[in-house]
Structure formats: structure tokens, C-alpha cells
Design a protein around this motif. Sequence first.
Motif, PDB file in Angstrom:
ATOM      1  N   LYS A 211       0.845  -1.188   0.000  1.00  0.00           N
ATOM      2  CA  LYS A 211       0.000   0.000   0.000  1.00  0.00           C
ATOM      3  C   LYS A 211       0.884   1.242   0.000  1.00  0.00           C
ATOM      4  O   LYS A 211       2.046   1.204   0.386  1.00  0.00           O
ATOM      5  N   SER A 212       0.311   2.363  -0.437  1.00  0.00           N
ATOM      6  CA  SER A 212       1.033   3.625  -0.311  1.00  0.00           C
ATOM      7  C   SER A 212       1.043   4.031   1.155  1.00  0.00           C
ATOM      8  O   SER A 212       0.250   3.531   1.969  1.00  0.00           O
ATOM      9  N   LEU A 213       1.931   4.962   1.498  1.00  0.00           N
ATOM     10  CA  LEU A 213       2.002   5.397   2.886  1.00  0.00           C
ATOM     11  C   LEU A 213       0.702   6.071   3.308  1.00  0.00           C
ATOM     12  O   LEU A 213       0.241   5.899   4.445  1.00  0.00           O
ATOM     13  N   LYS A 214       0.076   6.820   2.418  1.00  0.00           N
ATOM     14  CA  LYS A 214      -1.211   7.463   2.747  1.00  0.00           C
ATOM     15  C   LYS A 214      -2.258   6.408   3.071  1.00  0.00           C
ATOM     16  O   LYS A 214      -2.996   6.512   4.071  1.00  0.00           O
ATOM     17  N   GLU A 238      -1.313  12.020  -0.883  1.00  0.00           N
ATOM     18  CA  GLU A 238      -0.436  11.098  -1.590  1.00  0.00           C
ATOM     19  C   GLU A 238       0.910  11.776  -1.834  1.00  0.00           C
ATOM     20  O   GLU A 238       0.984  12.843  -2.433  1.00  0.00           O
ATOM     21  N   VAL A 239       1.975  11.152  -1.323  1.00  0.00           N
ATOM     22  CA  VAL A 239       3.326  11.700  -1.446  1.00  0.00           C
ATOM     23  C   VAL A 239       4.224  10.611  -1.991  1.00  0.00           C
ATOM     24  O   VAL A 239       4.161   9.453  -1.543  1.00  0.00           O
ATOM     25  N   SER A 240       5.062  10.970  -2.954  1.00  0.00           N
ATOM     26  CA  SER A 240       5.986  10.003  -3.553  1.00  0.00           C
ATOM     27  C   SER A 240       7.263   9.941  -2.730  1.00  0.00           C
ATOM     28  O   SER A 240       7.981  10.925  -2.606  1.00  0.00           O
ATOM     29  N   HIS A 248      10.048   3.668   7.094  1.00  0.00           N
ATOM     30  CA  HIS A 248      10.500   4.361   8.296  1.00  0.00           C
ATOM     31  C   HIS A 248       9.436   5.328   8.812  1.00  0.00           C
ATOM     32  O   HIS A 248       9.192   5.412  10.029  1.00  0.00           O
ATOM     33  N   LEU A 249       8.785   6.050   7.913  1.00  0.00           N
ATOM     34  CA  LEU A 249       7.739   6.974   8.358  1.00  0.00           C
ATOM     35  C   LEU A 249       6.553   6.222   8.958  1.00  0.00           C
ATOM     36  O   LEU A 249       5.932   6.688   9.909  1.00  0.00           O
ATOM     37  N   PHE A 250       6.246   5.061   8.395  1.00  0.00           N
ATOM     38  CA  PHE A 250       5.147   4.281   8.959  1.00  0.00           C
ATOM     39  C   PHE A 250       5.491   3.773  10.361  1.00  0.00           C
ATOM     40  O   PHE A 250       4.655   3.764  11.265  1.00  0.00           O
ATOM     41  N   ARG A 251       6.750   3.371  10.538  1.00  0.00           N
ATOM     42  CA  ARG A 251       7.194   2.956  11.873  1.00  0.00           C
ATOM     43  C   ARG A 251       7.170   4.147  12.838  1.00  0.00           C
ATOM     44  O   ARG A 251       6.820   3.998  14.015  1.00  0.00           O
ATOM     45  N   ILE A 252       7.581   5.306  12.347  1.00  0.00           N
ATOM     46  CA  ILE A 252       7.530   6.520  13.184  1.00  0.00           C
ATOM     47  C   ILE A 252       6.096   6.807  13.608  1.00  0.00           C
ATOM     48  O   ILE A 252       5.829   7.163  14.765  1.00  0.00           O
ATOM     49  N   ALA A 253       5.145   6.667  12.669  1.00  0.00           N
ATOM     50  CA  ALA A 253       3.735   6.888  13.003  1.00  0.00           C
ATOM     51  C   ALA A 253       3.268   5.911  14.073  1.00  0.00           C
ATOM     52  O   ALA A 253       2.596   6.294  15.039  1.00  0.00           O
ATOM     53  N   LEU A 272      -0.992  14.841  10.527  1.00  0.00           N
ATOM     54  CA  LEU A 272      -0.808  15.534   9.259  1.00  0.00           C
ATOM     55  C   LEU A 272       0.288  14.845   8.456  1.00  0.00           C
ATOM     56  O   LEU A 272       1.352  14.534   8.992  1.00  0.00           O
ATOM     57  N   PHE A 273       0.010  14.619   7.166  1.00  0.00           N
ATOM     58  CA  PHE A 273       1.015  14.057   6.269  1.00  0.00           C
ATOM     59  C   PHE A 273       0.854  14.714   4.908  1.00  0.00           C
ATOM     60  O   PHE A 273      -0.062  14.380   4.146  1.00  0.00           O
ATOM     61  N   VAL A 274       1.731  15.671   4.603  1.00  0.00           N
ATOM     62  CA  VAL A 274       1.620  16.445   3.369  1.00  0.00           C
ATOM     63  C   VAL A 274       3.007  16.699   2.802  1.00  0.00           C
ATOM     64  O   VAL A 274       4.024  16.398   3.436  1.00  0.00           O
TER      65      VAL A 274
END
Length: 350
Positions: A211-214, A238-240, A248-253, A272-274
Motif C-alpha cells: 500500500k502507499s504510505l497514505k 499522496e506523497v511520492s 521508516h515513516l510508517f514505523r515513526i507513526a 498531518l502528512f503532506v
Amino acid sequence: MTAFIGRSLYLILLFITITVAYFYLFLGLPLKDGWRIFVEATYSEVPLGIWILASCILLSGYLSFWMGSIAKAKEKAIEKRLRDVVDSEDIVKAKKRFSPRIDRTLEDISNVLVTQRKSLQRITDERAEAQDKLIQERIVQERQRLARELHDSVSQQLFAASMLLSAITEQGDPDNPKQKPLLQVERMVQQAQLEMRALLLHLRPAALNNKSLKEGLEDLLLELKEKVTFDIRFRLEEVSLSKGAEDHLFRIAQETLSNTLRHAQATEVDVLFVQRDGLVIFRVQDNGVGFKENEDGKGGSYGLQNVKERAIEVGGTCKIVSVPSQGTIVEVKLPARKGEERNDTDSISG
């Protein structure tokens, strides 16, 4: 020593044979009674035969010693060259110190050793990486098993106890002093539920599953909204990003939300994720109890230290601002991928 004696005896016999052949063949001494000249002829009252024998012995000893010295020097030179071949990590080129054949052979040996050494190092590294990967897979499997067991047993029991206590307190008189212990127990059970949900969130391995991070963040937050009592608001775009940065960002979340569940005692959480101005921004803000940072700039839980380390690993920065009794903000920024920048000017303030 044995080699020296052997060479000396060989040379003595050789010199004596040459001397005898010289006298009998070239000087024409008669074979019969010709040996008398070696006994009867004297020099300084010493028979000629003794002089010849002593000369052969001395000359043989000197030549044997000289040949031994040359052999040892060659042996030491070859040993040093072989030692250089063994110790060097690069191929040792021929220096024309020995014969061309020996030099080529030493260079071939060096080539073989270097090639085999590199092959062994590569095999060792691959084996270590495979072992680490296997260990990580087993850790993930064990965490999944623990998460399932905790969810199926302890989490369900806590939920049942919370529902039972809620039913008892609703039927009772709020002004009755006997109700206070029940209310305290109810709050303790609810806090234990939050702790359990945070623990399950921490144990569950971070995986986006293609899945995408979003999409992964959205699924995670929607699941949490169904299980927690406080309000969760989020704004996701949606961010590329590279696969490693997304993981890593998903683990941080997960780490940040787990800390919020366990420690914040918040009633509102904003996520927020932009992407703005060439930066990817991930922010979690709550209105919980917050914490006070130490004088050295450190504060919060061990999990927040992990968040900082993960942000650095993907080339980003992490800023944590917390005010006691007002809440905490965890913000991670990292460069966006080139060619994927957005020029939106919308406000991103919470």
C-alpha cells in the motif's frame, strides 16, 4: 648441518676423482705403482697425497659453506616474497627478483589468494546478512504471535470487564460513596485498555503490504478511531517517497501513536502528512499532559528517541515540542523526491 656435511663429502669425492684423473690420464702416470708419487713426493716434508687430500677438504668445505649461504639467502628472499603475497590484499606484481618462471608463479599464487580471499569475504558477508534476515523474520513472527494472543485473551477480557463495570456504574447511584471505588476501577480498566492497544500497536510489525504510505496511515488511524475514546483527526495526502522512507515513516507513526496512547492522556489527536516546498512533513499533535524536557534537550520516552533516530536514517529531521498540561507535537521533515515537488500554498498549521 646434515646438508653441509653431505655437500662437503660429495665435493671431496669429486675433487679427489678429478685430481686422480688428472695425474693418471693427463700426466700419463703408470697405473701400476703410480700411487707411490702421492706418498714419496713431499713438500715441506708432507706427502703430496696429504696436501691434495687437505686441499680437497678445505676447498670442499668452503664451497659447501658458500653454496649453503646462497641457498639460505634465496630461501629468505622467497619466504619474504611469499609472506608479502599472503599479507597483501592486492595482487603482488612480479619484481624480477628471481627467475622469470618463479616470478610468474608467485604472481599467479598472489592472484589466486586475493581472489579466494574476496570470495570468502563475500560468502561470509552474505551468510551474516542471511542470518540477520532470518533472525529478524523470527522476531517479527514472534511479535505477531504475541500480538494475536494478547488481543484474543487479555484485550478481550479487559473489554468485557470495562463493559461490565460501565453497566454496574450506570445502574448505581452516582452520589453513593460506594460507587467511587467502582469508578476508579473502571478508569483503571480503561487505562489498561489503552496500554494494551498501545502495546499491540507496538508489537504489530510495521508493514505497508504494497500500500502507499497514505493508504497505510489511513487504515491505521481508522482502526484506532474504532478502539479509542478520544477524537482522532487526520489530513493525509499522496506523497511520492522511496520504499525505505515510507517504511521508516510508517514505523515513526506507529511509535508516536503508541506513545500517545500510553502516556498522553489526550482527548484530541491531529495527524498531518503532506508535501510542501520540497519537504515531506509528518506531524502528530495531541492535547495531552505533555512532558518537561531535560536541560540537555532530552525528554520523553525511549520511543521518541527511536523516532529521532529513524528520522535521521532517512535523511530527515525530527522536532519534538512538549508543554506540560498542554500537549506534545512530534514533527518529522525530510526532502521530497526530485521531480515530485508540490507548490501548494495551503496552510499546514494544525
